[in-house]
Design an enzyme around this catalytic site. Structure first.
Site, short mmCIF file in Angstrom:
data_model
loop_
_atom_site.label_atom_id
_atom_site.label_comp_id
_atom_site.label_asym_id
_atom_site.label_seq_id
_atom_site.Cartn_x
_atom_site.Cartn_y
_atom_site.Cartn_z
N LYS A 1 7.95 6.47 9.85
CA LYS A 1 7.47 5.57 8.77
C LYS A 1 8.59 4.51 8.76
O LYS A 1 8.34 3.36 8.46
CB LYS A 1 6.96 6.45 7.64
N GLN B 1 6.08 12.57 0.92
CA GLN B 1 5.97 13.17 2.04
C GLN B 1 5.51 14.47 1.65
O GLN B 1 6.20 15.43 0.99
CB GLN B 1 7.12 13.37 3.11
N ASP C 1 -0.55 6.08 -0.45
CA ASP C 1 -1.33 7.33 -0.04
C ASP C 1 -2.76 7.48 -0.28
O ASP C 1 -3.46 8.32 0.04
CB ASP C 1 -0.65 8.56 -0.10
N1 LIG Z 1 2.35 11.84 1.84
C1 LIG Z 1 1.73 12.04 2.95
N2 LIG Z 1 2.35 13.36 3.55
C2 LIG Z 1 1.57 13.72 4.70
C3 LIG Z 1 0.38 12.96 5.19
C4 LIG Z 1 0.07 11.64 4.56
O1 LIG Z 1 -0.76 10.89 5.12
N3 LIG Z 1 0.75 11.24 3.51
N4 LIG Z 1 -0.07 13.18 6.58
C5 LIG Z 1 0.53 14.20 7.46
C6 LIG Z 1 1.58 13.78 8.22
N5 LIG Z 1 1.68 12.51 8.79
C7 LIG Z 1 2.08 11.44 8.06
O2 LIG Z 1 2.56 11.54 7.12
C8 LIG Z 1 1.44 12.29 10.00
C9 LIG Z 1 0.69 13.22 11.00
C10 LIG Z 1 0.68 12.95 12.34
C11 LIG Z 1 1.14 11.93 12.88
C12 LIG Z 1 1.04 11.43 14.44
O3 LIG Z 1 1.21 10.43 14.92
N6 LIG Z 1 0.60 12.64 15.26
C13 LIG Z 1 0.63 12.34 16.62
C14 LIG Z 1 1.22 13.72 16.93
C15 LIG Z 1 2.64 13.98 16.42
C16 LIG Z 1 3.52 14.92 17.27
O4 LIG Z 1 3.67 15.03 18.46
O5 LIG Z 1 3.77 16.27 16.49
C17 LIG Z 1 -0.68 12.15 17.17
O6 LIG Z 1 -1.86 13.02 16.71
O7 LIG Z 1 -0.91 11.82 18.13
C18 LIG Z 1 1.32 10.86 11.99
C19 LIG Z 1 1.61 10.99 10.65
C20 LIG Z 1 0.97 15.38 6.46
N7 LIG Z 1 1.60 15.06 5.27
#
Ligand SMILES: Nc1nc2c(c(=O)[nH]1)N[C@@H](CN(C=O)c1ccc(C(=O)N[C@@H](CCC(=O)O)C(=O)O)cc1)CN2
Length: 296
Positions: A54, A98, A121
């Site tokens: 981020k 987060q 968020d």
């Molecule tokens: N305050 C927040 N906490 C969390 C959120 C959120 O939107 N706000 N969402 C999730 C975690 N998250 C961002 O925070 C998030 C999860 C996954 C990805 C992502 O790009 N995933 C990749 C794979 C990543 C890997 O290899 O592990 C994909 O799907 O291609 C980005 C952001 C929980 N907490």
């Protein structure tokens, strides 16, 4: 026939490009640089990666990144005091904490403490209510990303049968609200839904956000449907692990018309939409025109 694979990485890069253009415009014309504050409590390894990404992407689109990394033992009172400070900082346009937070901290209290106008968020109860009543809200990033991909795929969603599998506050419920706002006919299915396979088979749009690895197999999918897989599940793979969605990709890809992969589908859109929400929050705070195509 094999489905079209929706490339979330490319889509997210495009969203970030639009955000960067708007940030450049805000700096040049208005002398304003949007700022995003991210608060991380504890050392959860996945959260550390998400927070790092981020920060990196915030800077890449030209915005200011403010990171607060707090010890896992930080008290709820100290965390709330920090949020209060960020709420009152005019340089900060977006704030997020987060998730998950450590057990001794009440996540609902923390989310309620973030100023709704800076709640990038979209988790604050005011934004939840605004979205539910069809008003201008900050929209949760993952469902916003799914909506953008669906609009690109279908143009209009009006009258389409959409089934959202999962009823979480963060994805399932706001996703359903967004689909309804675009005049889709929406069903929310969950662990107690009777004949869930049959319900899913009626979907022109199937959004899987249930948190169960590969639960939705190809025989649950209507031929030609668009399948959006929000799941991110790490499962054993021999000596190692691998990432899979809530959809069994190999069988679903043979039936669907279009499908998001995991990884590389919805995931990258989450952070891209966070940046989009930050620029939107900044424009709203200053009474400026909002960027086109970056909001619901
Ligand atoms: N305050 C927040 N906490 C969390 C959120 C959120 O939107 N706000 N969402 C999730 C975690 N998250 C961002 O925070 C998030 C999860 C996954 C990805 C992502 O790009 N995933 C990749 C794979 C990543 C890997 O290899 O592990 C994909 O799907 O291609 C980005 C952001 C929980 N907490």
């Amino acid at each position: 026939m094999s489905a079209k694979i929706i490339d979330g990485k490319a889509f997210a890069a495009n969203v970030r490009g639009k955000v960067a253009d708007h940030v450049a415009h805000l700096k040049e014309v208005n002398g304003i640089t949007p700022g995003l504050a991210v608060v991380l409590v504890g050392e959860d390894p996945a959260s550390q990666v998400y927070v790092r990404n981020k920060g990196k992407q915030t800077v890449e689109v030209g915005m200011n990144s403010i990171e607060h990394k707090l010890d896992a033992s930080t008290s709820e009172a100290d965390l709330l005091a920090l949020i209060d400070q960020l709420n009152n900082d005019p340089e900060v346009h977006g704030i997020l904490c987060q998730l998950p937070v450590p057990d001794h901290i009440d996540a609902d209290k923390v989310l309620a403490a973030i100023s709704p106008a800076k709640d990038v968020d979209g988790f604050h109860i005011s934004n939840v209510g605004l979205l539910g009543t069809g008003q201008k809200a900050m929209v949760p990033c993952t469902p916003l990303g799914c909506l953008m991909m669906l609009r690109e795929e279908h143009g209009s969603l009006s009258g389409l049968n959409a089934v959202v599998v999962g009823r979480s506050n963060i994805v399932g419920k706001p996703m359903a609200q967004l689909l309804l706002r675009d005049s889709a006919t929406v069903t929310i299915a969950h662990s107690r839904t009777k004949d869930i396979e049959e319900v899913c088979r009626r979907a022109d749009i199937l959004v899987a956000a249930v948190g169960r690895p590969e639960m939705i197999t190809g025989d649950w999918v209507k031929p030609g449907a668009t399948v959006i897989d929000v799941g991110i599940n790490r499962i054993p793979n021999g000596e190692k692990t691998k990432l899979v969605g809530d959809v069994h990709f190999d069988s679903a890809v043979e039936v669907a018309g279009a499908i998001t992969p995991v990884p590389g589908g919805v995931g990258p859109m989450t952070i891209a939409c966070l940046l989009a929400n930050t620029v939107t929050a900044c424009c709203r705070a200053h009474g400026l025109e909002e960027p086109e195509g970056l909001t619901a």
